[in-house]
Scaffold this motif. Sequence first.
Motif, PDB file in Angstrom:
ATOM      1  N   LEU A 131      -1.186  -1.727  -9.905  1.00  0.00           N
ATOM      2  CA  LEU A 131      -0.617  -3.112  -9.988  1.00  0.00           C
ATOM      3  C   LEU A 131       0.911  -2.913  -9.645  1.00  0.00           C
ATOM      4  CD1 LEU A 131      -2.094  -3.871 -13.446  1.00  0.00           C
ATOM      5  CD2 LEU A 131      -2.846  -4.830 -11.339  1.00  0.00           C
ATOM      6  N   GLY A 132       1.449  -1.952  -9.468  1.00  0.00           N
ATOM      7  CA  GLY A 132       2.987  -1.886  -9.095  1.00  0.00           C
ATOM      8  C   GLY A 132       3.476  -0.579  -9.256  1.00  0.00           C
ATOM      9  N   PRO A 133       4.782  -0.254  -9.281  1.00  0.00           N
ATOM     10  CA  PRO A 133       5.296   1.094  -9.015  1.00  0.00           C
ATOM     11  C   PRO A 133       5.146   1.984 -10.418  1.00  0.00           C
ATOM     12  CG  PRO A 133       6.831  -0.404  -7.932  1.00  0.00           C
ATOM     13  CD  PRO A 133       5.892  -1.207  -8.404  1.00  0.00           C
ATOM     14  N   VAL A 134       4.842   3.036 -10.538  1.00  0.00           N
ATOM     15  CA  VAL A 134       4.793   3.832 -11.576  1.00  0.00           C
ATOM     16  C   VAL A 134       5.684   5.269 -11.580  1.00  0.00           C
ATOM     17  CG1 VAL A 134       2.497   2.936 -12.369  1.00  0.00           C
ATOM     18  CG2 VAL A 134       2.713   5.027 -11.237  1.00  0.00           C
ATOM     19  N   ARG A 135       6.002   5.725 -12.951  1.00  0.00           N
ATOM     20  CA  ARG A 135       6.659   7.046 -12.673  1.00  0.00           C
ATOM     21  C   ARG A 135       5.989   7.803 -13.729  1.00  0.00           C
ATOM     22  NH1 ARG A 135      12.211   5.470 -12.313  1.00  0.00           N
ATOM     23  NH2 ARG A 135      12.884   7.753 -12.392  1.00  0.00           N
ATOM     24  N   VAL A 136       5.474   8.852 -12.945  1.00  0.00           N
ATOM     25  CA  VAL A 136       4.452   9.857 -13.835  1.00  0.00           C
ATOM     26  C   VAL A 136       5.298  10.963 -14.378  1.00  0.00           C
ATOM     27  CG1 VAL A 136       2.442  11.405 -13.565  1.00  0.00           C
ATOM     28  CG2 VAL A 136       2.392   8.922 -12.315  1.00  0.00           C
ATOM     29  N   ARG A 137       4.767  11.352 -15.524  1.00  0.00           N
ATOM     30  CA  ARG A 137       5.634  12.576 -16.059  1.00  0.00           C
ATOM     31  C   ARG A 137       4.638  13.436 -16.917  1.00  0.00           C
ATOM     32  NH1 ARG A 137       8.848  10.892 -13.233  1.00  0.00           N
ATOM     33  NH2 ARG A 137      11.250  10.408 -13.509  1.00  0.00           N
ATOM     34  N   GLN A 138       4.710  14.722 -16.782  1.00  0.00           N
ATOM     35  CA  GLN A 138       3.878  15.610 -17.464  1.00  0.00           C
ATOM     36  C   GLN A 138       4.389  16.562 -18.432  1.00  0.00           C
ATOM     37  OE1 GLN A 138       1.069  16.724 -13.922  1.00  0.00           O
ATOM     38  NE2 GLN A 138      -0.199  17.220 -15.451  1.00  0.00           N
ATOM     39  N   ALA A 139       3.874  16.974 -19.250  1.00  0.00           N
ATOM     40  CA  ALA A 139       4.011  18.026 -20.382  1.00  0.00           C
ATOM     41  C   ALA A 139       2.950  18.848 -20.604  1.00  0.00           C
ATOM     42  CB  ALA A 139       4.699  17.361 -21.676  1.00  0.00           C
ATOM     43  N   PHE A 187       4.632   5.808 -16.725  1.00  0.00           N
ATOM     44  CA  PHE A 187       5.691   4.717 -17.249  1.00  0.00           C
ATOM     45  C   PHE A 187       5.850   4.066 -16.063  1.00  0.00           C
ATOM     46  CE2 PHE A 187       5.971   8.939 -19.347  1.00  0.00           C
ATOM     47  CZ  PHE A 187       6.037   8.601 -20.705  1.00  0.00           C
ATOM     48  N   ASP A 188       7.003   3.088 -16.325  1.00  0.00           N
ATOM     49  CA  ASP A 188       7.530   2.347 -15.219  1.00  0.00           C
ATOM     50  C   ASP A 188       9.113   2.407 -15.211  1.00  0.00           C
ATOM     51  OD1 ASP A 188       8.715   0.483 -17.258  1.00  0.00           O
ATOM     52  OD2 ASP A 188       6.917  -0.825 -16.996  1.00  0.00           O
ATOM     53  N   ASP A 189       9.906   1.715 -14.360  1.00  0.00           N
ATOM     54  CA  ASP A 189      11.218   1.808 -14.269  1.00  0.00           C
ATOM     55  C   ASP A 189      12.071   1.582 -15.526  1.00  0.00           C
ATOM     56  OD1 ASP A 189      11.120   3.007 -11.719  1.00  0.00           O
ATOM     57  OD2 ASP A 189      11.538   0.836 -10.766  1.00  0.00           O
ATOM     58  N   THR A 190      11.346   0.729 -16.356  1.00  0.00           N
ATOM     59  CA  THR A 190      12.105   0.167 -17.708  1.00  0.00           C
ATOM     60  C   THR A 190      11.717   1.163 -18.684  1.00  0.00           C
ATOM     61  OG1 THR A 190      10.203  -1.428 -18.430  1.00  0.00           O
ATOM     62  CG2 THR A 190      11.920  -2.007 -16.881  1.00  0.00           C
ATOM     63  N   GLN A 241       0.853  -1.354  -0.034  1.00  0.00           N
ATOM     64  CA  GLN A 241      -0.034   0.056  -0.117  1.00  0.00           C
ATOM     65  C   GLN A 241       0.997   1.247   0.075  1.00  0.00           C
ATOM     66  OE1 GLN A 241      -3.610   0.478  -0.236  1.00  0.00           O
ATOM     67  NE2 GLN A 241      -2.849  -1.359  -1.303  1.00  0.00           N
ATOM     68  N   GLN A 242       2.044   1.126   0.667  1.00  0.00           N
ATOM     69  CA  GLN A 242       3.085   2.397   0.365  1.00  0.00           C
ATOM     70  C   GLN A 242       3.324   2.648  -1.059  1.00  0.00           C
ATOM     71  OE1 GLN A 242       4.219   4.449   3.142  1.00  0.00           O
ATOM     72  NE2 GLN A 242       4.837   5.659   1.196  1.00  0.00           N
ATOM     73  N   THR A 243       3.445   1.562  -1.971  1.00  0.00           N
ATOM     74  CA  THR A 243       3.694   1.794  -3.284  1.00  0.00           C
ATOM     75  C   THR A 243       2.313   2.152  -3.900  1.00  0.00           C
ATOM     76  OG1 THR A 243       5.274  -0.315  -3.543  1.00  0.00           O
ATOM     77  CG2 THR A 243       4.096   0.421  -5.327  1.00  0.00           C
TER      78      THR A 243
END
Length: 421
Positions: A173-181, A188-191, A82-84
């Motif tokens: 479902l798992g860690p994501v990386r969010v970017r905005q323009a 995105f994810d780490d890969t 849940q921290q993720t």
Amino acid sequence: MSTARARGGTRRLVPALALLLLPLTACSDDPPPPASSGTGYDDVSSLMQRALDRRARGLRTHDVAPFRRSLDPADPGLVAEQQTYFDNLVQLPAGELRYEVAADTITPVEGTDDYWAEVVLVLGLDGYDTVPARTRDRFLFTPSRDGRRLVITSTTDHAWETAHPGNVQPWDLGPVRVRQAAGVLGIFDDTTVRYADAVLDAASAGRYDVRSTIGDTVGSVATGVVVYALRDPAFLRGLTDQTVGDPDRADGLTIAVPVDGTDAGQGVASYRIFLNPRVLDQQAGVLGRLVRHELTHATLGARGRGAPLWLSEGIAEYVSVRPMPPTRRRLPARALDVAATATTLPGATQFGGPDAEAWYAVSWWVCEYIAGTYGPPMLLTLLDRLADGVDQAEVVADVLGVTPAQLAQRGVGLMERTYSG
């Protein structure tokens, strides 16, 4: 989402909560059925809602303390998962975020002091959803140590989710990386995050290019656009039977996010785009063309719903190549060979077969013929007339003065003259 766990044994219920829930402890071999308002379940529902309010408040304010207070601290695996989820959600531009317990779904777990209940997440992405989307999940609640509260001890019921596909987002479902323009939210994810700049640039430019060709069309709900580019296919598996074509084979997909997944009549909150990770390292021109294709679907929204695939996909291809010099508008390798076999406009069988790419090209060039002969606005006119599955032959003859077979032959002829020799 965390993994659901079987709750074994009966926990000793502390006095405060035992008194509160006393009306529920009937002498029976079976647990009482879910009840609506006016029964002892009102107390359970109220305690569940308080836990959900803490969870939502923590997410809205980016404060992990109330969020964690809503969880069962005895389960370190749950807390870590849940921290993720918390880390994912606080990256999103959430304009509205709240939870609602569906009181009529409360079900006690036999032999324990726990309760399952369906929970509605109301989430609106500011600048990307026209209205908040309502999605359901199923949570397990248990008494806190002091007996004064209910806390969340699981956010997943695998059997329930199997029966309710398409109900999760990548951030579940798992860690994501969010970017905005400008006007684009990338997930995105780490890969895949290393491609974020290229994806955001393609989508930002593509939004302008698409609108310059087809305008802000009636039926569109698009504001900004959300683009998913993730390696894990779990999200796509939940979309089975909810997309055109096979999600595992597609380079890109446009996904409609319903206002309420349980009530299709409420319409769509937004259209989002998925990009298959295998296309992310393509040249900028190739990636831009794919993004413009999906943005065309997102911009058109519900307009032309039920129209034949050759037209909706052909328009998307037609729009996608407009910013490209004619010499860069490449065909799939087998397009000319497949086009030579066309006797009429392609349908679902062709789009679902091994030569789907070539049939996309045939559809594109049929649309090139229509736009060049009758003018580009005719494409949208035809889309409107062919919506809702009306008779194709009748409409094509009425609007264009040709049969579907003649239209296919003329589109193929234009493609052959353009690319042969």
